[in-house]
Write a protein that holds these residues in place. Structure first.
Motif, PDB file in Angstrom:
ATOM      1  N   ILE A 111     -11.863  28.042   6.476  1.00 33.99           N
ATOM      2  CA  ILE A 111     -13.049  28.092   7.278  1.00 33.99           C
ATOM      3  C   ILE A 111     -12.708  28.556   8.615  1.00 33.99           C
ATOM      4  CG2 ILE A 111     -15.096  26.794   8.137  1.00 33.99           C
ATOM      5  CD1 ILE A 111     -15.275  25.431   5.447  1.00 33.99           C
ATOM      6  N   SER A 112     -11.698  27.601   9.227  1.00 38.14           N
ATOM      7  CA  SER A 112     -11.396  27.714  10.824  1.00 38.14           C
ATOM      8  C   SER A 112     -10.486  29.129  10.822  1.00 38.14           C
ATOM      9  CB  SER A 112     -10.365  26.739  10.985  1.00 38.14           C
ATOM     10  OG  SER A 112      -9.989  26.850  12.091  1.00 38.14           O
ATOM     11  N   PHE A 113      -9.998  29.822   9.923  1.00 36.61           N
ATOM     12  CA  PHE A 113      -9.502  31.013  10.172  1.00 36.61           C
ATOM     13  C   PHE A 113     -10.554  32.102  10.276  1.00 36.61           C
ATOM     14  CE2 PHE A 113      -7.685  35.016   8.279  1.00 36.61           C
ATOM     15  CZ  PHE A 113      -6.791  35.352   8.908  1.00 36.61           C
ATOM     16  N   ILE A 114     -11.591  32.070   9.336  1.00 38.71           N
ATOM     17  CA  ILE A 114     -12.609  33.098   8.998  1.00 38.71           C
ATOM     18  C   ILE A 114     -13.497  33.088  10.619  1.00 38.71           C
ATOM     19  CG2 ILE A 114     -14.662  33.875   8.132  1.00 38.71           C
ATOM     20  CD1 ILE A 114     -13.135  32.628   5.443  1.00 38.71           C
ATOM     21  N   LEU A 115     -13.688  31.879  10.919  1.00 39.75           N
ATOM     22  CA  LEU A 115     -14.667  31.671  12.003  1.00 39.75           C
ATOM     23  C   LEU A 115     -13.766  32.023  13.275  1.00 39.75           C
ATOM     24  CD1 LEU A 115     -16.632  28.202  11.286  1.00 39.75           C
ATOM     25  CD2 LEU A 115     -17.513  30.716  11.478  1.00 39.75           C
ATOM     26  N   GLY A 116     -12.577  31.824  13.281  1.00 40.78           N
ATOM     27  CA  GLY A 116     -11.798  31.841  14.421  1.00 40.78           C
ATOM     28  C   GLY A 116     -11.614  33.367  14.689  1.00 40.78           C
ATOM     29  N   THR A 117     -11.085  33.895  13.538  1.00 39.94           N
ATOM     30  CA  THR A 117     -10.902  35.428  13.683  1.00 39.94           C
ATOM     31  C   THR A 117     -12.186  36.349  14.179  1.00 39.94           C
ATOM     32  OG1 THR A 117     -10.968  35.696  11.327  1.00 39.94           O
ATOM     33  CG2 THR A 117      -8.735  35.459  12.335  1.00 39.94           C
ATOM     34  N   GLY A 118     -13.096  35.825  13.364  1.00 37.74           N
ATOM     35  CA  GLY A 118     -14.195  36.496  13.718  1.00 37.74           C
ATOM     36  C   GLY A 118     -14.775  36.491  15.076  1.00 37.74           C
ATOM     37  N   PHE A 119     -14.851  35.240  15.615  1.00 39.98           N
ATOM     38  CA  PHE A 119     -15.297  34.931  17.270  1.00 39.98           C
ATOM     39  C   PHE A 119     -14.149  35.675  17.947  1.00 39.98           C
ATOM     40  CE2 PHE A 119     -17.927  31.925  15.520  1.00 39.98           C
ATOM     41  CZ  PHE A 119     -19.304  31.878  16.343  1.00 39.98           C
ATOM     42  N   GLY A 120     -12.985  35.670  17.486  1.00 43.13           N
ATOM     43  CA  GLY A 120     -11.980  36.219  18.366  1.00 43.13           C
ATOM     44  C   GLY A 120     -12.441  37.784  18.626  1.00 43.13           C
ATOM     45  N   TRP A 132      -6.928  30.117  16.492  1.00 43.72           N
ATOM     46  CA  TRP A 132      -7.365  31.503  16.022  1.00 43.72           C
ATOM     47  C   TRP A 132      -8.164  32.318  16.804  1.00 43.72           C
ATOM     48  CZ3 TRP A 132      -4.408  32.261  12.302  1.00 43.72           C
ATOM     49  CH2 TRP A 132      -3.640  31.181  11.486  1.00 43.72           C
ATOM     50  N   VAL A 133      -9.023  31.829  17.643  1.00 42.10           N
ATOM     51  CA  VAL A 133      -9.994  32.623  18.559  1.00 42.10           C
ATOM     52  C   VAL A 133      -9.059  33.373  19.508  1.00 42.10           C
ATOM     53  CG1 VAL A 133     -11.878  32.795  20.333  1.00 42.10           C
ATOM     54  CG2 VAL A 133     -11.839  31.302  17.883  1.00 42.10           C
ATOM     55  N   LEU A 134      -8.161  32.465  20.190  1.00 43.69           N
ATOM     56  CA  LEU A 134      -7.426  33.063  21.321  1.00 43.69           C
ATOM     57  C   LEU A 134      -6.452  33.863  20.793  1.00 43.69           C
ATOM     58  CD1 LEU A 134      -6.787  29.610  23.071  1.00 43.69           C
ATOM     59  CD2 LEU A 134      -8.278  31.434  23.686  1.00 43.69           C
ATOM     60  N   SER A 135      -5.869  33.889  19.675  1.00 43.47           N
ATOM     61  CA  SER A 135      -4.727  34.817  19.372  1.00 43.47           C
ATOM     62  C   SER A 135      -5.437  36.106  18.838  1.00 43.47           C
ATOM     63  CB  SER A 135      -3.996  34.134  18.057  1.00 43.47           C
ATOM     64  OG  SER A 135      -4.763  34.055  17.130  1.00 43.47           O
ATOM     65  N   MET A 136      -6.459  36.201  17.944  1.00 38.85           N
ATOM     66  CA  MET A 136      -7.158  37.077  17.477  1.00 38.85           C
ATOM     67  C   MET A 136      -7.855  37.875  18.759  1.00 38.85           C
ATOM     68  SD  MET A 136      -7.705  38.719  14.925  1.00 38.85           S
ATOM     69  CE  MET A 136      -8.642  40.283  14.331  1.00 38.85           C
ATOM     70  N   ARG A 137      -8.404  37.425  19.703  1.00 36.89           N
ATOM     71  CA  ARG A 137      -8.911  38.059  20.817  1.00 36.89           C
ATOM     72  C   ARG A 137      -7.910  38.891  21.538  1.00 36.89           C
ATOM     73  NH1 ARG A 137      -9.036  37.948  26.237  1.00 36.89           N
ATOM     74  NH2 ARG A 137     -10.997  38.455  27.321  1.00 36.89           N
ATOM     75  N   ASN A 138      -6.838  38.126  21.855  1.00 39.62           N
ATOM     76  CA  ASN A 138      -5.738  38.998  22.803  1.00 39.62           C
ATOM     77  C   ASN A 138      -5.067  40.045  21.995  1.00 39.62           C
ATOM     78  OD1 ASN A 138      -5.695  36.785  24.718  1.00 39.62           O
ATOM     79  ND2 ASN A 138      -4.174  35.444  23.716  1.00 39.62           N
ATOM     80  N   MET A 139      -4.854  39.841  20.549  1.00 38.33           N
ATOM     81  CA  MET A 139      -4.457  41.085  19.731  1.00 38.33           C
ATOM     82  C   MET A 139      -5.431  42.096  19.565  1.00 38.33           C
ATOM     83  SD  MET A 139      -1.345  40.601  18.962  1.00 38.33           S
ATOM     84  CE  MET A 139      -1.309  42.345  17.902  1.00 38.33           C
ATOM     85  N   THR A 140      -6.851  41.961  19.649  1.00 37.25           N
ATOM     86  CA  THR A 140      -7.592  42.772  19.552  1.00 37.25           C
ATOM     87  C   THR A 140      -7.928  43.485  20.806  1.00 37.25           C
ATOM     88  OG1 THR A 140      -8.852  41.421  18.078  1.00 37.25           O
ATOM     89  CG2 THR A 140     -10.303  43.258  18.757  1.00 37.25           C
ATOM     90  N   VAL A 141      -7.938  42.812  22.043  1.00 35.41           N
ATOM     91  CA  VAL A 141      -7.942  43.531  23.407  1.00 35.41           C
ATOM     92  C   VAL A 141      -6.779  44.464  23.581  1.00 35.41           C
ATOM     93  CG1 VAL A 141      -7.396  43.031  25.869  1.00 35.41           C
ATOM     94  CG2 VAL A 141      -9.016  41.635  24.550  1.00 35.41           C
ATOM     95  N   THR A 142      -5.499  44.257  22.848  1.00 37.24           N
ATOM     96  CA  THR A 142      -4.550  45.065  23.003  1.00 37.24           C
ATOM     97  C   THR A 142      -4.572  46.119  22.168  1.00 37.24           C
ATOM     98  OG1 THR A 142      -2.748  42.963  23.352  1.00 37.24           O
ATOM     99  CG2 THR A 142      -1.791  45.254  22.788  1.00 37.24           C
ATOM    100  N   VAL A 143      -5.157  46.085  20.831  1.00 31.35           N
ATOM    101  CA  VAL A 143      -5.354  47.205  20.003  1.00 31.35           C
ATOM    102  C   VAL A 143      -6.258  48.061  20.605  1.00 31.35           C
ATOM    103  CG1 VAL A 143      -5.928  47.743  17.595  1.00 31.35           C
ATOM    104  CG2 VAL A 143      -4.534  46.160  18.126  1.00 31.35           C
ATOM    105  N   LEU A 144      -7.368  47.495  21.105  1.00 33.75           N
ATOM    106  CA  LEU A 144      -8.444  48.325  21.593  1.00 33.75           C
ATOM    107  C   LEU A 144      -8.124  49.305  22.821  1.00 33.75           C
ATOM    108  CD1 LEU A 144     -11.649  45.860  21.497  1.00 33.75           C
ATOM    109  CD2 LEU A 144     -11.063  47.656  20.041  1.00 33.75           C
TER     110      LEU A 144
END
Length: 325
Positions: free
Chosen positions: A112-121, A206-218
């Protein structure tokens, strides 16, 4: 595929190494389980009983390779030895009795934490530069808070001061485990605070790591090309952005799933939750080496299996791995 075949061969070798180390380490340590058990009995045991205990714990004078073969044979049959603190209960019964509690609590909350965290990230990365960025310092703070501090804070507020939830055990006293509504309600009620501890403690990371990676990819050229083609924003975000940004998180998620079997030990200890982590803690306290050995082996194999699953998921997410095959 060659990629998957190489990974399977690698993990089979790692599993063999873990099993072999699990066999060797107790035999290289000073002392033995029988001596500890006899000490707990205050030495009241005759020679024939001691010989029977030595045989039960696999402590023989046979050559090491014979002992190793007997160990592998027993392991193939699910025999992890006998516990000292729960003597003569088999270690496998204790380990697999504790595992459903850990999988049900820590496993579900980790997913649950991974799904919510990556989604919000992903969303926070898309909304970067807006008011949502004001949430990031709070997430950074939550990510830095240890599990046991989070557990103690929740217990203090919701269990002691407000008396909304229980702070110990997995179900109410006087209840017997069974598939009935009273027991199920009690289990869910007792799991609320431990579940909140795990979700809140891992969600921010999960939010912070996914946000940072997505910003880099974008910021990559192929994303700019997709925008220039006039593709829909949702397609750019999820197909081009999130799909590539999530790859490092998959590895972290696999390690988290593997760690699920050992449980969030401190969380389980604080709440006296009868999972694998709490059982391992009790085994360390009692110097129950066979039980510790069995739990460490189960944990190691779980981590290996989780990483193999992650590599299989990689095949579907990353075309480069398919090209290797």
């Amino acid at each position: 595929m060659k990629y998957l075949l190489r990974k399977i061969v690698l993990y089979v070798f790692i599993a063999w190494a873990a099993i072999t180390l699990n066999f060797l380490i107790p035999r290289l340590m000073p002392g033995d389980p029988v001596s500890i058990l006899i000490e707990n009995m205050e030495g009241r045991i005759d020679a024939s009983a001691r010989a029977a205990l030595m045989e039960a714990y696999g402590l023989t004078d046979a050559p090491l390779y014979v002992q190793y073969w007997d160990y592998l044979t027993g392991l193939a049959q699910g025999d992890l030895g006998l516990s000292i603190s729960y003597h003569p209960v088999p270690v496998a019964d204790i380990a697999f009795g504790a595992m459903p509690w850990t999988l049900g609590l820590v496993g579900v909350t980790t997913i649950i934490s991974f799904i919510l965290g990556t989604g919000f990230g992903v969303l926070f990365a898309w909304w970067r530069g807006r008011k949502t960025d004001y949430v990031l310092p709070a997430l950074t703070f939550l990510n830095a808070v240890p599990y046991f501090w989070m557990a103690l804070i929740l217990v203090l507020i919701f269990a002691i001061n407000l008396d909304w939830f229980p702070y110990a055990n997995a179900y109410g006293l006087g209840l017997f485990p069974g598939w009935n509504m009273e027991f199920v309600r009690s289990v869910l009620y007792h799991a609320i605070l431990p579940a909140l501890t795990i979700v809140i403690g891992s969600f921010a990371g999960w939010v912070l790591s996914m946000r940072n990676m997505t910003v880099t990819v974008l910021g990559e050229d192929y994303v700019s090309m997709a925008e220039a083609k006039g593709l829909r924003k949702s397609t750019i975000l999820f197909t081009y952005g999130a799909r590539n940004a999530i790859l490092p998180s998959i590895t972290g998620f696999a390690l988290s799933l593997g760690a699920v079997v050992s449980g969030s030990m401190l969380t389980e200890v604080i709440f006296n939750y009868p999972g694998v982590g709490y059982t391992l803690f009790r085994a360390v306290q009692a110097q129950d080496f066979p039980l510790m050995q069995g739990l460490f082996l189960v944990t190691s194999l779980a981590v290996i299996l989780a990483n193999l699953i992650a590599d299989i998921v990689y095949i579907f997410l990353d075309p480069r791995t398919r090209a290797e095959g």
